[in-house]
Scaffold this motif. Sequence first.
Motif, mmCIF file in Angstrom:
data_model
loop_
_atom_site.group_PDB
_atom_site.id
_atom_site.type_symbol
_atom_site.label_atom_id
_atom_site.label_comp_id
_atom_site.label_asym_id
_atom_site.label_seq_id
_atom_site.Cartn_x
_atom_site.Cartn_y
_atom_site.Cartn_z
ATOM 1 N N LEU A 1 0.756 -1.339 0.017
ATOM 2 C CA LEU A 1 0.141 -0.014 0.051
ATOM 3 C C LEU A 1 0.857 1.275 -0.018
ATOM 4 C CD1 LEU A 1 -2.965 1.266 0.246
ATOM 5 C CD2 LEU A 1 -2.451 1.142 2.757
ATOM 6 N N GLY A 2 1.974 1.144 0.786
ATOM 7 C CA GLY A 2 2.894 2.572 0.801
ATOM 8 C C GLY A 2 3.589 2.572 -0.533
ATOM 9 N N PHE A 3 3.848 1.667 -0.928
ATOM 10 C CA PHE A 3 4.635 1.580 -2.420
ATOM 11 C C PHE A 3 3.816 2.214 -3.486
ATOM 12 C CE2 PHE A 3 5.354 0.052 -6.607
ATOM 13 C CZ PHE A 3 6.758 0.278 -6.896
ATOM 14 N N SER A 4 2.542 1.652 -3.473
ATOM 15 C CA SER A 4 1.621 2.134 -4.341
ATOM 16 C C SER A 4 1.057 3.452 -4.502
ATOM 17 C CB SER A 4 0.301 1.339 -4.414
ATOM 18 O OG SER A 4 0.552 -0.084 -4.571
ATOM 19 N N ALA A 5 1.128 3.747 -3.035
ATOM 20 C CA ALA A 5 0.402 5.379 -2.590
ATOM 21 C C ALA A 5 1.801 6.385 -3.108
ATOM 22 C CB ALA A 5 0.371 5.559 -1.286
ATOM 23 N N SER A 6 2.950 5.913 -2.793
ATOM 24 C CA SER A 6 3.989 6.664 -3.260
ATOM 25 C C SER A 6 4.117 6.772 -4.754
ATOM 26 C CB SER A 6 5.411 6.151 -2.544
ATOM 27 O OG SER A 6 6.550 6.875 -3.157
ATOM 28 N N PHE A 7 3.886 5.772 -5.412
ATOM 29 C CA PHE A 7 4.219 5.539 -6.891
ATOM 30 C C PHE A 7 3.015 6.464 -7.800
ATOM 31 C CE2 PHE A 7 3.127 4.217 -11.198
ATOM 32 C CZ PHE A 7 4.387 3.914 -11.763
ATOM 33 N N VAL A 8 1.744 6.647 -7.179
ATOM 34 C CA VAL A 8 1.025 7.305 -7.729
ATOM 35 C C VAL A 8 0.781 8.962 -6.931
ATOM 36 C CG1 VAL A 8 -0.451 5.678 -8.438
ATOM 37 C CG2 VAL A 8 -1.215 6.421 -6.236
ATOM 38 N N GLY A 9 1.663 9.096 -5.990
ATOM 39 C CA GLY A 9 1.672 10.089 -5.341
ATOM 40 C C GLY A 9 2.812 11.108 -5.242
ATOM 41 N N MET B 1 -8.273 9.728 0.503
ATOM 42 C CA MET B 1 -6.985 10.190 -0.318
ATOM 43 C C MET B 1 -6.878 9.784 -1.736
ATOM 44 S SD MET B 1 -3.299 8.949 0.386
ATOM 45 C CE MET B 1 -3.477 7.761 -0.952
ATOM 46 N N ALA B 2 -7.037 8.356 -2.102
ATOM 47 C CA ALA B 2 -6.784 8.089 -3.151
ATOM 48 C C ALA B 2 -7.957 8.621 -4.181
ATOM 49 C CB ALA B 2 -6.812 6.474 -3.248
ATOM 50 N N ALA B 3 -8.871 8.898 -3.601
ATOM 51 C CA ALA B 3 -10.013 9.520 -4.571
ATOM 52 C C ALA B 3 -9.500 11.013 -4.948
ATOM 53 C CB ALA B 3 -11.411 9.311 -4.027
ATOM 54 N N LEU B 4 -9.015 11.603 -3.944
ATOM 55 C CA LEU B 4 -8.834 13.124 -4.334
ATOM 56 C C LEU B 4 -7.496 13.112 -5.322
ATOM 57 C CD1 LEU B 4 -8.771 14.271 -0.427
ATOM 58 C CD2 LEU B 4 -10.287 15.214 -2.326
ATOM 59 N N TRP B 5 -6.550 12.269 -5.038
ATOM 60 C CA TRP B 5 -5.526 12.221 -5.888
ATOM 61 C C TRP B 5 -5.699 11.913 -7.498
ATOM 62 C CZ3 TRP B 5 -0.841 9.544 -2.751
ATOM 63 C CH2 TRP B 5 -0.477 10.477 -1.853
ATOM 64 N N ALA B 6 -6.903 11.135 -7.457
ATOM 65 C CA ALA B 6 -7.371 10.642 -8.810
ATOM 66 C C ALA B 6 -7.966 11.736 -9.418
ATOM 67 C CB ALA B 6 -8.307 9.689 -8.901
ATOM 68 N N PHE B 7 -8.694 12.502 -8.786
ATOM 69 C CA PHE B 7 -9.305 14.097 -9.065
ATOM 70 C C PHE B 7 -8.175 14.813 -9.499
ATOM 71 C CE2 PHE B 7 -11.326 18.066 -8.116
ATOM 72 C CZ PHE B 7 -11.896 18.171 -9.458
ATOM 73 N N ALA B 8 -7.045 14.861 -8.808
ATOM 74 C CA ALA B 8 -6.077 15.834 -8.929
ATOM 75 C C ALA B 8 -5.427 15.625 -10.146
ATOM 76 C CB ALA B 8 -5.093 15.621 -8.044
ATOM 77 N N CYS C 1 -4.638 5.031 -8.457
ATOM 78 C CA CYS C 1 -5.347 5.732 -7.225
ATOM 79 C C CYS C 1 -6.624 4.707 -6.927
ATOM 80 C CB CYS C 1 -5.837 7.109 -7.522
ATOM 81 S SG CYS C 1 -4.545 8.207 -7.534
ATOM 82 N N VAL C 2 -7.253 4.344 -7.842
ATOM 83 C CA VAL C 2 -8.548 3.557 -7.569
ATOM 84 C C VAL C 2 -7.924 1.952 -6.832
ATOM 85 C CG1 VAL C 2 -10.149 1.913 -8.699
ATOM 86 C CG2 VAL C 2 -9.736 4.361 -9.505
ATOM 87 N N ALA C 3 -6.589 1.736 -7.467
ATOM 88 C CA ALA C 3 -6.113 0.332 -7.034
ATOM 89 C C ALA C 3 -5.753 0.500 -5.605
ATOM 90 C CB ALA C 3 -4.957 -0.132 -7.695
ATOM 91 N N VAL C 4 -5.193 1.785 -5.247
ATOM 92 C CA VAL C 4 -4.758 1.915 -3.981
ATOM 93 C C VAL C 4 -5.954 1.796 -3.006
ATOM 94 C CG1 VAL C 4 -3.884 3.924 -2.386
ATOM 95 C CG2 VAL C 4 -2.812 3.454 -4.265
ATOM 96 N N ALA C 5 -6.855 2.419 -3.340
ATOM 97 C CA ALA C 5 -8.215 2.746 -2.424
ATOM 98 C C ALA C 5 -8.970 1.087 -2.334
ATOM 99 C CB ALA C 5 -9.353 3.534 -3.199
ATOM 100 N N LEU C 6 -8.900 0.208 -3.225
ATOM 101 C CA LEU C 6 -9.478 -0.887 -3.011
ATOM 102 C C LEU C 6 -8.613 -1.660 -2.161
ATOM 103 C CD1 LEU C 6 -10.463 -1.750 -6.857
ATOM 104 C CD2 LEU C 6 -12.105 -1.345 -4.652
ATOM 105 N N LEU C 7 -7.161 -1.475 -2.359
ATOM 106 C CA LEU C 7 -6.021 -2.444 -1.639
ATOM 107 C C LEU C 7 -6.314 -1.937 -0.128
ATOM 108 C CD1 LEU C 7 -3.735 -4.159 -1.277
ATOM 109 C CD2 LEU C 7 -2.405 -2.162 -1.875
ATOM 110 N N ALA C 8 -6.441 -0.626 0.325
ATOM 111 C CA ALA C 8 -6.710 -0.301 1.418
ATOM 112 C C ALA C 8 -8.007 -0.748 2.419
ATOM 113 C CB ALA C 8 -6.694 1.373 1.602
ATOM 114 N N VAL C 9 -9.109 -0.838 1.441
ATOM 115 C CA VAL C 9 -10.160 -1.149 2.076
ATOM 116 C C VAL C 9 -10.527 -2.585 1.872
ATOM 117 C CG1 VAL C 9 -12.802 -0.715 1.970
ATOM 118 C CG2 VAL C 9 -11.165 1.195 1.547
ATOM 119 N N THR C 10 -10.197 -3.351 0.998
ATOM 120 C CA THR C 10 -10.568 -4.596 0.977
ATOM 121 C C THR C 10 -9.447 -5.698 1.302
ATOM 122 O OG1 THR C 10 -9.681 -4.758 -1.528
ATOM 123 C CG2 THR C 10 -11.883 -4.175 -1.257
#
Length: 443
Positions: free
Chosen positions: A235-243, A300-307, A400-409
Motif C-alpha cells: 500500500l505504501g509503495f503504491s501510494a508513493s508511486f501514484v503520489g 485520499m486516493a479518490a482526491l488524488w485521482a481527481f487531482a 489511485c483506484v487500486a490504492v483505495a481498493l487495496l486499503a479497504v478490501t
Amino acid sequence: MNSSDRSPRLTLSSFWHDLPREGKLLLSVVVLEFLGTGLVLPFHVVYLNEVRGIALSDVGLLLAVPPLVGLLVVGPTGSAIDRFGARRILMGTLVLLVVGNVLLATATSVGTAAVALSLTGIAFGVSWPASQSLIAAVVPRDLRQRYFGVNFTLLNLGIGIGGIVGGVVVDVDRAATFQGIYLADAASYLPALFLLAVPLRHVAGRPEHDEAVAQEPASYLAVLRRPAVASLMVLGFSASFVGYAQLNAGMPAYARAVGEVSTQGLGIAFAANTLVIVVLQLVVLQRIEGRRRTRVIAVMAALWAFAWLLLGGSGLVPGTVGATVLVAACASVFALGETLLQPTIPALVNDLAPDHLRGRYNALSSGAFQGAQVIAPPVSGFLIGHSLGDAYVGLLVVGCVAVALLAVTRVERQLPPGVNGVRVPAPVEEPTPTARISGAVDG
C-alpha cells in the motif's frame, strides 16, 4: 447520545498540553530544520549547472545519487535502529547532513558534488525510519496520528518559508549567495543535534529485550510474514508511486511538455500545494480522529485521482491561463490528499510494530516509499516523452483506484481495530457489592 459521551473537540492547545516534554522538544526544531531544506531544494540544478558549470546531463546523474544511495542503506538502517536505538542513529544522520551541505557549498567538480550528494543521500535514507522510530518512542499511541500531522504541517511551513527566502537571496552571478544557503542549510541541523545530544540524551537508547523477545526471529523476511505487514508495504509503495513520486517528477514534466505551463506557473502550483497543507492539516486532523485509517487512505486516493484528472485537463488547453489554473488546482487537491496520508501511514506502521522491531518496520516503510520514487520518474518520463500523456494520466487514475481498493478490501481486514485508528472502548467494570449498596443508599 449524551454530551458527556462525545469525545472532546481536538485543538492544537489540547494536543500540545497532552504531548510529553520530549515530543514538544522534537516539534520545536522542525520549522528551522526544514527552512534550511527549503532554502536549497529548488536550486540544486541551477547551482550545479549554472553556477558550478557542471553539464546538465551530469547534473541529472548527480541528482539521481541521493535517492539511490538512500534506498540502499534502508535495510541496514532498520537493523541498526533496533540494535542501537533511534536517537544515536538520527544523530549520525544529522552529522552527515551538516558535512554534506558544507562540502556541497565548496564543490566545484563532479567528484566533490557526488561525494556530497552521497552523504546527504545516506542521511535522508536513514533519517525517515530513525525519526519515525524516535517519535514512536516518545509519543503515546493515542497522540501519534496528530503528532505526525502537526509535524507534516511544520515541515511544509519551513520548506515554504525557506523557498521564498532562497528565491530572494540567490543570484546566479554571485556564487557566494548559493554557498550561503547551503551553509545555512548545514547550520539548520545543529539545533536538532543539540537536542538529541543534551536534553534528549535519555531517550531511545538501546532497546531492552527480554529473553523471549531475543529468541524471536528478527529478520526482514520474518517481519514481512507478520499479519498485515506485507500488505501495508505494498500500500505504501503504491501510494508513493501514484503520489509523491509523480508530484516531484511527472507532474512538472506533464505541465511543461503537455500543458505548456510556464516555470512561474509551476512555482504558483507548488506554493498553492504548501499553502493548502499549512492551512488545512489541523482541520483535517480533527475530522479523521477516531476513523478507520484505511478509509481515510481511500478518500485520499479518490482526491488524488481527481487531482490527476485536473492535470490531464491542462493538456486540453495548453499554453493558456486555464492550463496554469488547472495545474495549480491539481497541486492544491493533491495537497488535501497529503493531509490525509501523512498522519495515517506512519501511525499505522508504528502502531502495528512491536518496540523491538520498530526500526525494521519503519525501514520497510521507508524503502517502499523510496523504491517507488526510483521507479516512477523513468515511467513518467517515458510516457510523457513519447507523447503518451493520456496514458500517463490514465495510469495514475487507475493506480489511485487500486490504492483505495487495496486499503479497504485487504489491509483493513488484516489490521486490529485499534491499530486502524478505531477507538476501542475501555471495558466496563462491574460495581462491587459495596458500591451497589452505597448507590442504593444515595438513591
